[in-house]
Design a protein around this motif. Sequence first.
Motif, PDB file in Angstrom:
ATOM      1  N   LEU A   1      -4.793  -3.122   9.086  1.00 47.90           N
ATOM      2  CA  LEU A   1      -4.947  -1.704   9.394  1.00 47.90           C
ATOM      3  C   LEU A   1      -3.755  -0.865   8.966  1.00 47.90           C
ATOM      4  CD1 LEU A   1      -6.282  -2.079  13.035  1.00 47.90           C
ATOM      5  CD2 LEU A   1      -7.589  -1.298  11.060  1.00 47.90           C
ATOM      6  N   VAL A   2      -2.689  -1.514   8.496  1.00 50.33           N
ATOM      7  CA  VAL A   2      -1.407  -0.829   8.327  1.00 50.33           C
ATOM      8  C   VAL A   2      -1.505   0.371   7.387  1.00 50.33           C
ATOM      9  CG1 VAL A   2      -0.571  -2.322   6.459  1.00 50.33           C
ATOM     10  CG2 VAL A   2       1.069  -1.227   7.980  1.00 50.33           C
TER      11      VAL A   2
ATOM     12  N   THR B   1       8.194   7.623   6.132  1.00 50.83           N
ATOM     13  CA  THR B   1       7.261   6.658   5.561  1.00 50.83           C
ATOM     14  C   THR B   1       7.895   5.912   4.397  1.00 50.83           C
ATOM     15  OG1 THR B   1       6.380   8.387   4.163  1.00 50.83           O
ATOM     16  CG2 THR B   1       5.201   7.936   6.216  1.00 50.83           C
ATOM     17  N   ALA B   2       9.208   5.784   4.416  1.00 53.72           N
ATOM     18  CA  ALA B   2       9.872   5.092   3.319  1.00 53.72           C
ATOM     19  C   ALA B   2       9.370   3.662   3.227  1.00 53.72           C
ATOM     20  CB  ALA B   2      11.379   5.094   3.531  1.00 53.72           C
ATOM     21  N   ALA B   3       8.869   3.301   2.066  1.00 51.87           N
ATOM     22  CA  ALA B   3       8.419   1.928   1.860  1.00 51.87           C
ATOM     23  C   ALA B   3       8.947   1.466   0.514  1.00 51.87           C
ATOM     24  CB  ALA B   3       6.895   1.860   1.876  1.00 51.87           C
ATOM     25  N   PRO B   4       9.438   0.214   0.457  1.00 56.83           N
ATOM     26  CA  PRO B   4       9.864  -0.287  -0.847  1.00 56.83           C
ATOM     27  C   PRO B   4       8.659  -0.478  -1.753  1.00 56.83           C
ATOM     28  CG  PRO B   4       9.918  -2.023   0.810  1.00 56.83           C
ATOM     29  CD  PRO B   4       9.564  -0.763   1.519  1.00 56.83           C
ATOM     30  N   THR B   5       8.890  -0.605  -3.053  1.00 59.79           N
ATOM     31  CA  THR B   5       7.773  -0.868  -3.961  1.00 59.79           C
ATOM     32  C   THR B   5       7.222  -2.260  -3.656  1.00 59.79           C
ATOM     33  OG1 THR B   5       9.168  -1.927  -5.609  1.00 59.79           O
ATOM     34  CG2 THR B   5       8.929   0.460  -5.773  1.00 59.79           C
ATOM     35  N   PRO B   6       5.969  -2.518  -4.039  1.00 62.45           N
ATOM     36  CA  PRO B   6       5.408  -3.864  -3.806  1.00 62.45           C
ATOM     37  C   PRO B   6       6.289  -4.950  -4.397  1.00 62.45           C
ATOM     38  CG  PRO B   6       3.670  -2.366  -4.448  1.00 62.45           C
ATOM     39  CD  PRO B   6       4.962  -1.600  -4.580  1.00 62.45           C
ATOM     40  N   PHE B   7       6.855  -4.687  -5.577  1.00 65.92           N
ATOM     41  CA  PHE B   7       7.703  -5.690  -6.232  1.00 65.92           C
ATOM     42  C   PHE B   7       8.908  -6.027  -5.357  1.00 65.92           C
ATOM     43  CE2 PHE B   7      11.057  -7.103  -9.061  1.00 65.92           C
ATOM     44  CZ  PHE B   7      10.395  -8.012  -9.872  1.00 65.92           C
ATOM     45  N   VAL B   8       9.575  -4.975  -4.881  1.00 65.36           N
ATOM     46  CA  VAL B   8      10.766  -5.189  -4.044  1.00 65.36           C
ATOM     47  C   VAL B   8      10.376  -5.862  -2.730  1.00 65.36           C
ATOM     48  CG1 VAL B   8      12.579  -4.018  -2.742  1.00 65.36           C
ATOM     49  CG2 VAL B   8      12.052  -3.291  -5.081  1.00 65.36           C
ATOM     50  N   ALA B   9       9.276  -5.411  -2.141  1.00 67.66           N
ATOM     51  CA  ALA B   9       8.871  -5.960  -0.847  1.00 67.66           C
ATOM     52  C   ALA B   9       8.532  -7.439  -0.957  1.00 67.66           C
ATOM     53  CB  ALA B   9       7.672  -5.179  -0.310  1.00 67.66           C
TER      54      ALA B   9
ATOM     55  N   TYR C   1       0.825  -1.206   0.000  1.00 63.82           N
ATOM     56  CA  TYR C   1       0.000   0.000   0.000  1.00 63.82           C
ATOM     57  C   TYR C   1       0.863   1.262   0.000  1.00 63.82           C
ATOM     58  CZ  TYR C   1      -3.702  -3.230   1.401  1.00 63.82           C
ATOM     59  OH  TYR C   1      -4.598  -4.265   1.467  1.00 63.82           O
ATOM     60  N   GLY C   2       2.186   1.064  -0.094  1.00 67.83           N
ATOM     61  CA  GLY C   2       3.084   2.210  -0.109  1.00 67.83           C
ATOM     62  C   GLY C   2       3.309   2.844   1.252  1.00 67.83           C
ATOM     63  N   VAL C   3       3.071   2.110   2.321  1.00 71.96           N
ATOM     64  CA  VAL C   3       3.367   2.668   3.642  1.00 71.96           C
ATOM     65  C   VAL C   3       4.440   1.824   4.324  1.00 71.96           C
ATOM     66  CG1 VAL C   3       1.067   3.644   3.954  1.00 71.96           C
ATOM     67  CG2 VAL C   3       1.579   1.380   4.849  1.00 71.96           C
ATOM     68  N   GLY C   4       5.164   2.464   5.215  1.00 71.18           N
ATOM     69  CA  GLY C   4       6.228   1.750   5.920  1.00 71.18           C
ATOM     70  C   GLY C   4       6.732   2.599   7.063  1.00 71.18           C
TER      71      GLY C   4
END
Lengths: 311, 364
Positions: free
Chosen positions: A157-158, B15-23, A116-119
């Motif tokens: 919920l993330v 909020t750095a998140a890898p792309t879905p592909f990388v994750a 979902y682009g969150v982290g």
Amino acid sequence: MNAARPATTPGQNPALVVDDIHMTYGDLRAVDGVSFTVGEGEFFGILGPNGAGKTTTLEIAEGLREPVSGSVRLLGQSPWPRNLALLPRIGVQLQASAFFERLTAREQLETFGALYGVGGRRVDDMLELVGLADKAGTPEAKLSGGQRQRLSIACALVHDPDVVFLDEPTAALDPQARRNLWDVLREVKSRGKTIVYTTHYLDEAEVLCDRVAIMDRGTILAMDAPARLVRGLDAPTHVILERNSVPLEQARALPGADHASEDGLSLTITTRTPAPVLSALAERNVLDGLQVRTATLEDVFLDLTGREYRA
Amino acid sequence: MTITEKPHRSTESGTAAPTPFVALSRAMIKGFLRDKATLFFTFLFPLMFLVIFGLIFGNQGSSKTEIGVVGDGPVVSALEQSGVVEFKRFGSTEEALTEVTGGDLPAYIAENGNDISLRFAASDSTQAGLVNGLVSGVVDQTNLAATGQPPRFTLDAAQVEDSSLKAIQYMLPGILSWAVSIASVFGAALTFVNWRKKQVLRRLQLAPVQPSTVLGSRIVVSLGVALLQFTLFVGIALLPMFGLRLSGQWWLAIPLLLVGTLAFFSIGMLVGAFCKTEEAASGAANLITLPMAFLSGAFYPVDQMPQWLQTVSKVLPMRHLNDGMLDVMVRDKGAQALLVPAVVLIGFTLVLGFIASKVFRWED
């Protein structure tokens, strides 16, 4: 079937409108004309025994299945066919714990978050919300059942969805783990989320839900606030005392008592007017260890179906 | 439920998140590296075969024939100088004869003055012919030398590389393609079965991620594992004790291996679509990879099989992967040798991939 229409109209902007959906598997009518509306911020429970059609109803509402007939509006849109614009706004916990193999609690959340682009911080917040901050580095497979369910809810919920679907989150948990999960669910509700959840624990739904729909054999039998359903039942109250605290004959003669019976341990007085019974007992000073049991949703189920509730 | 404050690992940018592909790729790589059984069957198990076969057949080509010798003279010394036979010396012809009749030696030679006698066991005609030819050649040469005449005919003999390869040369590509097939078929099949069983596929259906991203990340992990296997296996086979010698354009094997990985992956997808449990998928994957490895010449040269089996084996992707890798890695052939294998493997992948996509199920 129209009896299942909502008795109250929730908020002006319903989060979910399910209208007369049907679903069949072969000859089995799994869902047979179900309609309900869930308001924004509402905690809505779908209850019933196993095989009542709860999960199928939920799956249709989520957009996992296409109903044979009927329609669903989720946040004003149709969830079927797969609606990529809608998916970030809903969070889903499935009945099986859908986890990746051999990842830690934190890694599961990071992976789902990334979809979902969150982290980053968000992952930590979720771990704290569900009380797993100290289990962040534990492999998912080594978590207890309750911890796993909480992690599963955290994964749902993330991405901060508006509507959360939870399919039997408390099934197969021990009482303590269930209580812990209730706290989490209440916290989620207090954050303004709309929650749609299924359970076969009627007592739990009574405690948590704003409104419940009681399902059996693919249809909704009743739908209202739990307290209103119980009150509408007009069921007698049971006053339970220690045996021999009052002789049985005297108990039967108490003002307002309809019926009295004894077993090895207790004396049970049944009444529809508990006030005079209780004051008479108070006068005799036998209130120690006294229990008052009113009707529950189980009695509602019994009344609706004519059979004992068995989860 | 205590909440401990821990330093946040990946919060540098909030909020750095890898792309879905990388994750997803990362999740699968971690799952792979943490699974000891899978690591064993991916790396150690095939490596064991390589080491065992490598040591068994390693010095087969250099073993010399041993013959018994009684007495001494010009013929015996000329034979010794030729260096093609090893001697076992005996005091009497009776002792030597006992060894030959007992099957311990193929032959013995006795030189007593001008009499040279050769006795050989009739059971092994190849050995007998070899020893016979050798000894009579030496006797003829010694006779000629005794006359003092220059020879009229001269023979120019020199060693050449033949196309029948040393064991390690054909075993490495074979065992490598077998290992890659195990990793890819099992990897794909078990991932799909496990994800379907644990409802991960349905969960992904409800996340804003394209199916191509999910499939792509799984394929990338399989390709990475294949590259790791290639590096490890070739590296070990190059050690002096195994003595692999790579030919000029050996690196051409890498793109072919990756195409082969895709072909095996498509088999795994098909297995994963049909099997409901991991146990069933493992069984089916074994049932496919092991016979395929035998029929494709992963463990011995394919031309040792009956002709009809060689023809049958041409429908198997591993056969073409093997052929192509042998050609460029040890037979010193160029890119044109990969044309047929690559086309077959790509075609195989497309056909099976298409079928797999048609029978794919999100849930049981």
